[in-house]
Design a protein around this motif. Structure first.
Motif, short mmCIF file in Angstrom:
data_model
loop_
_atom_site.label_atom_id
_atom_site.label_comp_id
_atom_site.label_asym_id
_atom_site.label_seq_id
_atom_site.Cartn_x
_atom_site.Cartn_y
_atom_site.Cartn_z
N PHE A 1 -2.71 12.09 2.28
CA PHE A 1 -3.49 10.89 2.86
C PHE A 1 -2.93 10.13 3.86
CE2 PHE A 1 -5.40 6.84 2.88
CZ PHE A 1 -7.06 6.95 2.58
N ARG A 2 -1.73 9.80 4.02
CA ARG A 2 -0.97 9.22 4.80
C ARG A 2 -0.86 10.14 6.16
NH1 ARG A 2 3.04 8.92 1.00
NH2 ARG A 2 4.50 10.38 2.23
N LEU B 1 -7.54 13.77 -0.07
CA LEU B 1 -7.17 13.72 -1.35
C LEU B 1 -6.73 14.66 -1.71
CD1 LEU B 1 -9.08 11.14 -2.59
CD2 LEU B 1 -7.02 10.56 -2.16
N VAL C 1 -3.07 2.16 5.45
CA VAL C 1 -1.58 2.20 4.96
C VAL C 1 -0.60 1.52 5.60
CG1 VAL C 1 -2.08 4.72 4.40
CG2 VAL C 1 -1.09 4.01 6.53
N SER D 1 0.93 -1.13 -0.17
CA SER D 1 0.01 -0.01 0.00
C SER D 1 0.89 1.09 0.11
CB SER D 1 -0.92 -0.01 1.32
OG SER D 1 -1.61 1.30 1.22
N SER D 2 0.68 2.29 -0.78
CA SER D 2 1.17 3.58 -0.99
C SER D 2 0.23 4.64 -1.29
CB SER D 2 2.34 3.34 -1.92
OG SER D 2 3.08 4.61 -1.95
N TYR D 3 0.19 5.58 -0.50
CA TYR D 3 -0.73 6.72 -0.84
C TYR D 3 -0.21 8.04 -0.54
CZ TYR D 3 -4.66 3.44 -0.76
OH TYR D 3 -5.68 2.64 -1.24
N MET E 1 -4.07 2.60 -4.40
CA MET E 1 -2.63 3.02 -4.81
C MET E 1 -1.74 1.92 -3.94
SD MET E 1 -2.40 7.08 -4.69
CE MET E 1 -2.94 8.02 -6.32
#
Length: 443
Positions: A114-115, A172, A125, A108-110, A314
């Motif tokens: 968002f993180r 976002l 995440v 997972s990667s945002y 993502m």
């Protein structure tokens, strides 16, 4: 002596030849990997495709940017998002491949905004064993979502709703921490929410044996059973609020909106629930009643296809990944765009139209199986398959039952739904609701 020099010369020459061979092989490998990247372009300097991406996904037709790129490059293409190289996919089989290889080939990667907001300990995440542990806890306790923080007063709930609305607006957004920007407002909302959670944690710690709303709720269970750090508990609660509330309520809203555009579907739905109401009256609905809501489930599935909140996922490649003729390099963003598949005209006839009856077609039976189908994945897939999927279906069904049997509504103006409307906007989908007269029900 000459023999020693000769031997050294041979060894040195051999080493040089060997190293040259290795370097050439490495260059060929890197070159081959580069040449095998999916087709695409870098977009605008610095911002890449990020602006076009945000404009598309916040509008009424999120896949619009992806569809334009697919026409140019195919269903798997390269672009630049959030300052990073990204491979975007509208290919259902590749999307499923990505989801099924979570933890092995992808993670997972945002984006930063968002993180920052969901927290580094958020189940959305997090990676590895801790993610699986928290994911498992979610399946145990999602049924108590309404007891999440032990809050019961109307003022507390209203305040949390306002804070969470600000929080969602920034998830976002561009990570600009200046007054007036959504990201800053969302981070302040997160700080306040976290402070409220920490206050509840402190109350519980001062008297853990006391029977209270906190002790009986999800927060109390987390503190009693799972020995998680306070920050992890706070992140987990925020993630559940986001995943278990925001997604379901928006799906309910989309269902009402789509039914408003289709009087025939609404009439069919009302008829199904009137039959249940005549048999059940005001008694509590049973599991058999829920199972009898067959057209309702078609409405929900069609709403999720057209307006599912999980528009895209993502991920990040954690190794060089070969897929078909392409090589996805380690560290590259990988974005399975689920909505582009759901709105693909080659997969769904009249893809942009609301047609609940399509799910009654036997040919769509396998496609409808969201646990395994690559063509219909409103709840994601793999190890991150939404743990509240079944509960969400039940909640939406019960909402629709009570809404259509008790109320009528009219839409006040023509409008198009936005997937991520700002809470500060006064415009949007507006309806006038009136109480339904039950005596008008057919015998």
């Amino acid at each position: 002596m000459e023999d020693i020099y000769g031997l050294l010369l041979i060894i040195t020459t051999t080493i040089i030849i060997f190293m040259t061979f290795l370097l050439q092989a490495r260059r060929k490998k890197v070159s081959a990997s580069f040449l095998k990247l999916p087709p695409g372009d870098r977009g605008w300097p610095l911002i890449g495709h990020s602006l076009n991406w945000f404009l598309a996904v916040s509008g009424s037709h999120p896949p619009s940017f992806v569809e334009r790129q697919v026409e140019r490059y195919g269903k798997i293409f390269l672009c630049n998002l959030f300052g990073r190289q990204a491979v975007v996919s509208a290919d259902p089989m590749f999307n499923r491949f990505i989801m099924q290889n979570e933890g092995r080939l992808f993670q997972s990667s945002y984006p930063k905004s968002f993180r920052d907001l969901v927290g580094k300990n958020g189940v959305i995440v997090m990676h590895g064993e801790q993610q699986r542990k928290l994911h498992g806890i979610t399946v145990a306790i999602n049924l108590m979502i309404n007891q999440l923080m032990g809050m019961s007063s109307e003022s507390e709930i209203d305040e949390m709703a306002r804070l969470f609305s600000d929080f969602v607006d920034g998830c976002l957004s561009f990570p600009i921490n200046l007054p007036g920007f959504s990201y800053r407002t969302a981070m302040k909302a997160r700080e306040t929410i976290t402070a409220k959670i920490n206050k509840k944690i402190e109350e519980w710690r001062q008297n853990p044996s006391k029977t209270s709303e906190v002790g009986n709720g999800v927060l109390g269970r987390l503190l009693e059973e799972d020995n998680l750090p306070d920050i992890a508990v706070a992140d987990f609660i925020i993630n559940l609020l986001f995943a278990g509330n925001e997604t379901t309520t928006k799906t309910m809203l989309f269902a009402v909106y789509l039914l408003s555009q289709s009087p025939v579907a609404l009439e069919h739905l009302v008829a199904e629930h009137d039959i249940i109401r005549r048999c059940r009256g005001d008694d509590i609905l049973t599991w058999e009643d829920y199972r009898a809501m067959t057209f309702t489930q078609c409405v929900i599935d069609e709403t999720l296809r057209l307006g599912g909140i999980a528009i895209w996922l993502m991920r990040e490649a954690i190794v060089d990944v070969e897929y078909q003729d392409y090589v996805i390099p380690k560290g590259c963003f990988v974005v399975p765009f689920l909505s582009a598949v759901h709105l693909d005209e080659t997969l769904y006839n009249g893809a942009v139209n609301f047609n609940p009856w399509r799910w009654m077609d036997p040919d769509n039976k396998e496609k409808r199986n969201w646990r395994n189908s690559p063509y219909y994945a409103p709840f994601g897939g793999g190890t991150r398959l939404c743990p509240g999927a079944e509960l969400a279906g039940l909640q939406i069904s019960l909402f629709l039952h009570h809404f259509v049997t008790r109320f009528r509504w009219i839409q006040l103006k023509e409008d198009r739904m936005s997937f991520f409307p700002s809470a500060r906007l006064v415009n949007g989908f507006q309806i006038r609701v009136s109480k339904r007269q039950h005596e008008t029900l057919p015998p």
